[in-house]
Design an enzyme around this catalytic site. Structure first.
Site, PDB file in Angstrom:
ATOM      1  N   SER A  15       0.866  -1.249   0.064  1.00 40.14           N
ATOM      2  CA  SER A  15       0.048  -0.103   0.048  1.00 40.14           C
ATOM      3  C   SER A  15       0.790   1.193   0.178  1.00 40.14           C
ATOM      4  CB  SER A  15      -0.785  -0.049   1.223  1.00 40.14           C
ATOM      5  OG  SER A  15      -1.784   1.072   1.520  1.00 40.14           O
ATOM      6  N   TYR A 157       3.202   7.356  18.387  1.00 38.45           N
ATOM      7  CA  TYR A 157       3.711   7.487  17.097  1.00 38.45           C
ATOM      8  C   TYR A 157       5.061   8.416  16.857  1.00 38.45           C
ATOM      9  CZ  TYR A 157       3.862   7.860  12.042  1.00 38.45           C
ATOM     10  OH  TYR A 157       4.152   8.129  10.602  1.00 38.45           O
TER      11      TYR A 157
END
Ligand code: NAD
Length: 255
Positions: A15, A157
């Protein structure tokens, strides 16, 4: 610049940025072996299905990868909307473990490109923590260190992208001097891929609107792919230990 004759392993080939880089690398003459947890929807020279958050799965899959690898593009990643533990395993601990295993198959002229993020920019604020984590000897030792130094969900993150930048900086010169293998990071700003919405959710509207006025638009993933190709190619043979922004100038507005 081209990638003629190189064997390149691309994680996250299923992807977004990884898929576009895999296509570009094949067009430039590379033999591309894709790695992803999902089956890819593109032509590759080989594909190995691996959950990169699982060191045992990585070790088991090594037999399916080529004996000689010229470059590794670590592009797979999950956004901070995933549980912090998973973000740590996929975006840092697993990436590091996989890289160490793949580098055993690289020689002089090898290249590792790690996809960090503009969101890793604040690594200097937590440098000592990232150095300590980077010094852990294995996936399991890193996981044990993280159990003692828990990372908040809200900033996980950012934390693991920062840690990736610091690990790359601290490893790169040793690898370059001793083995001739270069290690660099590419730090995209926002990119139109399936996880862009997760970043908007993760950061909140206020931050997103603040940034929206400082950039032309998010990148297309085919604007990031050529920079990864450059760092995999011999044209960048004297470039090592950098974190290269590919963000349409956004990071330059943070000073
Ligand atoms: N999209 C953005 O705005 C943006 C910005 C900065 C950095 N990045 C980074 O770029 C990289 C690529 O992201 P993208 O935007 O192309 O996302 P994406 O979701 O389109 O692609 C990520 C790929 O990684 C794979 N993956 C996820 N977890 C995996 C696992 N455990 N094992 C194996 N494969 C796994 C997915 O299946 C997917 O194919 C990531 O590291 C991301 O953090 C993205």
């Amino acid at each position: 610049m081209n990638l003629q004759g190189k064997t390149i392993v691309v994680t996250g080939c299923g992807s977004g940025i990884g898929s576009d880089f895999a296509k570009l690398a094949r067009l430039q003459g590379a033999r591309v072996i894709g790695v992803d947890r999902n089956d890819p929807m593109l032509t590759l020279d080989g594909f190995v299905k691996i959950d990169l958050g699982d060191p045992a799965a990585i070790d088991a899959a090594m037999a399916q990868l080529p004996a000689h690898i010229d470059a590794l593009a670590n592009i797979a990643g999950v956004p901070g909307t995933a549980p912090a533990e998973l973000v740590g395993k996929v975006n840092y601990l697993g990436l590091r473990h996989f890289t160490q295993r793949v580098m055993e198959r690289m020689g002089e002229g090898g290249s590792v490109v790690n996809i960090s993020s503009i969101l890793g920019a604040e690594w200097p604020a937590r440098l000592e923590l990232h150095r300590e984590l980077g010094a852990t000897a294995s996936f399991e030792a890193g996981a044990a260190w993280l159990a003692k130094h828990p990372v908040p969900q809200e900033t996980c993150y950012q934390y693991f992208k920062e840690a990736l930048i610091v690990w790359t900086y601290t490893q790169s010169q040793k690898q370059f001097l001793e083995r001739g293998v270069r290690m660099n990071c590419v730090a995209p700003g926002p990119v139109f891929t399936p996880i862009l919405g997760d970043f908007v959710q993760m950061l909140g509207n206020e931050r997103v609107e603040k940034d929206a006025h400082r950039m032309k638009r998010p990148a297309f993933s085919d604007e990031v792919a050529p920079v990864i190709a450059f760092l995999c190619s011999d044209a960048s043979r004297w470039v090592s230990g950098i974190n290269l922004p590919v963000d349409g100038g956004l990071a330059s507005t943070y000073i």
